[in-house]
Design a protein around this motif. Structure first.
Motif, short mmCIF file in Angstrom:
data_model
loop_
_atom_site.label_atom_id
_atom_site.label_comp_id
_atom_site.label_asym_id
_atom_site.label_seq_id
_atom_site.Cartn_x
_atom_site.Cartn_y
_atom_site.Cartn_z
N UNK A 318 28.03 55.49 49.13
CA UNK A 318 29.29 54.79 48.99
C UNK A 318 29.02 53.33 48.64
N UNK A 319 29.72 52.81 47.62
CA UNK A 319 29.50 51.45 47.16
C UNK A 319 30.82 50.70 47.05
N UNK A 320 30.75 49.38 47.26
CA UNK A 320 31.87 48.49 46.99
C UNK A 320 31.31 47.20 46.42
N UNK A 321 32.10 46.52 45.59
CA UNK A 321 31.70 45.25 45.00
C UNK A 321 32.34 44.10 45.75
N UNK A 322 31.61 42.96 45.79
CA UNK A 322 32.10 41.84 46.59
C UNK A 322 31.63 40.51 46.00
N UNK A 329 29.06 32.45 43.97
CA UNK A 329 29.46 31.15 43.42
C UNK A 329 30.89 31.12 42.90
N UNK A 330 31.65 32.17 43.09
CA UNK A 330 33.04 32.17 42.66
C UNK A 330 33.84 33.18 43.45
N UNK A 331 35.09 32.84 43.74
CA UNK A 331 36.02 33.80 44.33
C UNK A 331 36.62 34.74 43.30
N UNK A 332 36.32 34.51 42.02
CA UNK A 332 36.85 35.36 40.96
C UNK A 332 36.11 36.68 40.92
N UNK A 333 36.85 37.76 41.12
CA UNK A 333 36.26 39.09 41.00
C UNK A 333 35.85 39.38 39.55
N UNK A 334 36.50 38.74 38.61
CA UNK A 334 36.10 38.92 37.21
C UNK A 334 34.69 38.37 37.00
N UNK A 335 34.39 37.24 37.58
CA UNK A 335 33.04 36.69 37.46
C UNK A 335 32.03 37.52 38.24
N UNK A 336 32.46 38.16 39.32
CA UNK A 336 31.59 39.09 40.02
C UNK A 336 31.21 40.25 39.11
N UNK A 337 32.18 40.76 38.35
CA UNK A 337 31.88 41.84 37.41
C UNK A 337 30.89 41.38 36.35
N UNK A 338 31.05 40.14 35.89
CA UNK A 338 30.12 39.61 34.90
C UNK A 338 28.70 39.63 35.43
N UNK A 339 28.51 39.18 36.66
CA UNK A 339 27.18 39.18 37.25
C UNK A 339 26.68 40.60 37.50
N UNK A 413 36.41 41.84 27.76
CA UNK A 413 36.58 40.39 27.64
C UNK A 413 36.93 39.76 28.98
N UNK A 414 37.82 40.41 29.73
CA UNK A 414 38.16 39.90 31.06
C UNK A 414 36.92 39.88 31.95
N UNK A 415 36.12 40.90 31.84
CA UNK A 415 34.94 41.07 32.67
C UNK A 415 33.85 40.05 32.34
N UNK A 416 33.68 39.73 31.08
CA UNK A 416 32.57 38.86 30.68
C UNK A 416 32.98 37.41 30.45
#
Length: 438
Positions: A318-322, A329-339, A413-416
């Motif tokens: 089981x996995x979750x992203x955080x 370095x950011x509260x943006x979940x979009x930037x989490x996806x980028x990383x 685009x949102x993700x990156x």
């Protein structure tokens, strides 16, 4: 009196895991190019094409139209530290230095309730500004920090999971408790806040180095006393940390075994990071129905390592992203996806866009065990919604001008390229709690 609202525009949510290929599994997502999401008293009442539902709306329905936006379930963050908001992205070499130089001094300030209240309010505001409507959060070892965060979340009717951090050794005196007091405080906080509206108490031993065997064993008994509640901690984030754990717990087979011996390896137990693990650890996590909360941004920032997403998926963990701020370095979940995408690329495979956004919504909800409440627009679910601007930054707007984009390209685009500027509005239980100033 029934409160009714309807949101019209392109709508996307997930019905199931879309898999790890470029094309989503059949039946895994619901997309409406011109959809209508109907909300009554804070819950999802209906979702369909706008043409179908518009004639059925009650006269008193507040209709909001977002033709150039993307409507999705609010994002869910599975692991972060609200008390570290003020030290986010502080230079700290690697994990143990960072904890000693920044984290522990800052967390010591949360003895002061006024300070805890100010940071808690700012934290909730930041969550909503970034499109996050639900989170599982570490507080500090002070009751004040838990009271402050639950109070702030309750004010916004936000779904939030948190708990007092347990740590009785290898930390400053201002942060240490003891096995008896730590559990007594946790019990008192649980009885006051658990299932209070949309709030959930989470047992929160920080990690094995800052808890004695006695404290971890007491935490295991706490889970026995309250079956089904969640537990969050950290596992195998940094090689020096792993060596330290081995010296502190020489009787354990490995880091995970420390928790297993204490009764902390079971369903709804969440282990942050888990970078340096092998197939045996993955197997035991899967068999226990436990989960890993994956924190790509903080792992990169602190140089901890690259999480092997494909290996964990292959073994059914089981996995979750955080975001894991403050080392994230950011509260943006979009930037989490980028990383997360970059980490996967460095491991030799991509993170498909469908899997990425599934994780921020239904995927994280399922892992946390709250999918009956949030994560999708299923009828009866709580109406937590984020309105995304797919041209939210100048560069993204330029790309939109130059060509017509498919849905997967807009999501990529949102993700990156996306960040908090792409969040146009955030709704909590059907009420707008954040609107971007355009």
């Amino acid at each position: 009196m029934t409160m009714r609202r309807a949101l019209r525009g392109p709508i996307l949510h997930f019905l199931d895991d879309p898999g790890d290929e470029d094309r989503p599994r059949e039946g895994s997502l619901g997309y409406f190019a011109d959809g209508l999401l109907v909300i009554e008293n804070g819950r999802i009442a209906a979702l369909d094409d706008a043409e179908t539902l518009l004639p059925t709306l009650h006269a008193d329905t507040v209709l909001e139209h977002y033709p150039q936006r993307l409507i999705m379930p609010g994002f869910i963050d599975a692991h972060l530290h609200f008390a570290q908001l003020g030290i986010i992205a502080s230079y700290g070499r690697q994990l143990l230095d960072w904890l000693n130089n920044y984290t522990f001094p800052e967390e010591s300030r949360f003895r002061d309730r006024d300070y805890a209240d100010r940071i808690a309010e700012a934290f909730i505001d930041e969550q909503l500004r970034h499109g996050t409507t639900c989170a599982m959060v570490f507080a500090t070892s002070h009751e004040n920090s838990v009271e402050a965060l639950f109070t702030a979340a309750k004010r916004y009717d936000m779904r939030l999971m948190t708990g007092k951090v347990l740590m009785d050794r290898n930390a400053p005196e201002a942060l240490r408790d003891d096995p008896v007091k730590g559990i007594a405080d946790s019990r008192r906080l649980l009885e006051r806040w658990h299932d209070n509206g949309r709030l959930e108490y989470v047992l929160s031993p920080r990690f094995a180095p800052t808890s004695s065997p006695e404290q971890l064993a007491a935490a295991g008994r706490f889970l026995d006393d309250f079956p089904g509640i969640a537990m969050q901690t950290h596992l195998s984030e940094n090689r020096a940390e792993i060596e330290w754990v081995a010296s502190l717990y020489p009787e354990a087979d490995d880091y995970l075994d420390v928790y297993a011996r204490a009764g902390l390896l079971r369903s709804r137990c969440f282990f942050g990071h888990a970078i340096h693990i092998d197939d045996s650890v993955r197997r035991r996590l899967r068999e226990a129905d436990a989960a890993i909360t994956v924190c790509p941004s903080s792992n990169l920032f602190l140089g901890s390592g690259l999480f092997d997403w494909r290996a964990a998926r292959a073994q059914g963990v089981n996995l979750a992203l955080a975001t894991d701020i403050g080392a994230g370095t950011s509260l943006s979940q979009l930037q989490t996806l980028q990383d997360a995408y970059k980490v996967c690329q460095l491991n030799g495979y991509p993170l498909p866009v469908w899997q990425a956004f599934y994780r921020l919504t239904l995927g994280n909800a399922r892992t946390l065990g709250i999918e009956r409440h949030v994560g999708s627009f299923a009828p009866g679910n709580e109406a937590d919604v984020v309105i995304l601007d797919t041209a939210g930054t100048p560069l993204m707007a330029r790309k939109r001008e130059s060509r017509e984009s498919r849905l997967d390209e807009l999501l990529f685009d949102l993700m990156m390229l996306g960040d908090d500027r792409c969040v146009a509005c955030t709704y909590v239980m059907g009420e707008p709690r954040y609107r971007r100033a355009d």
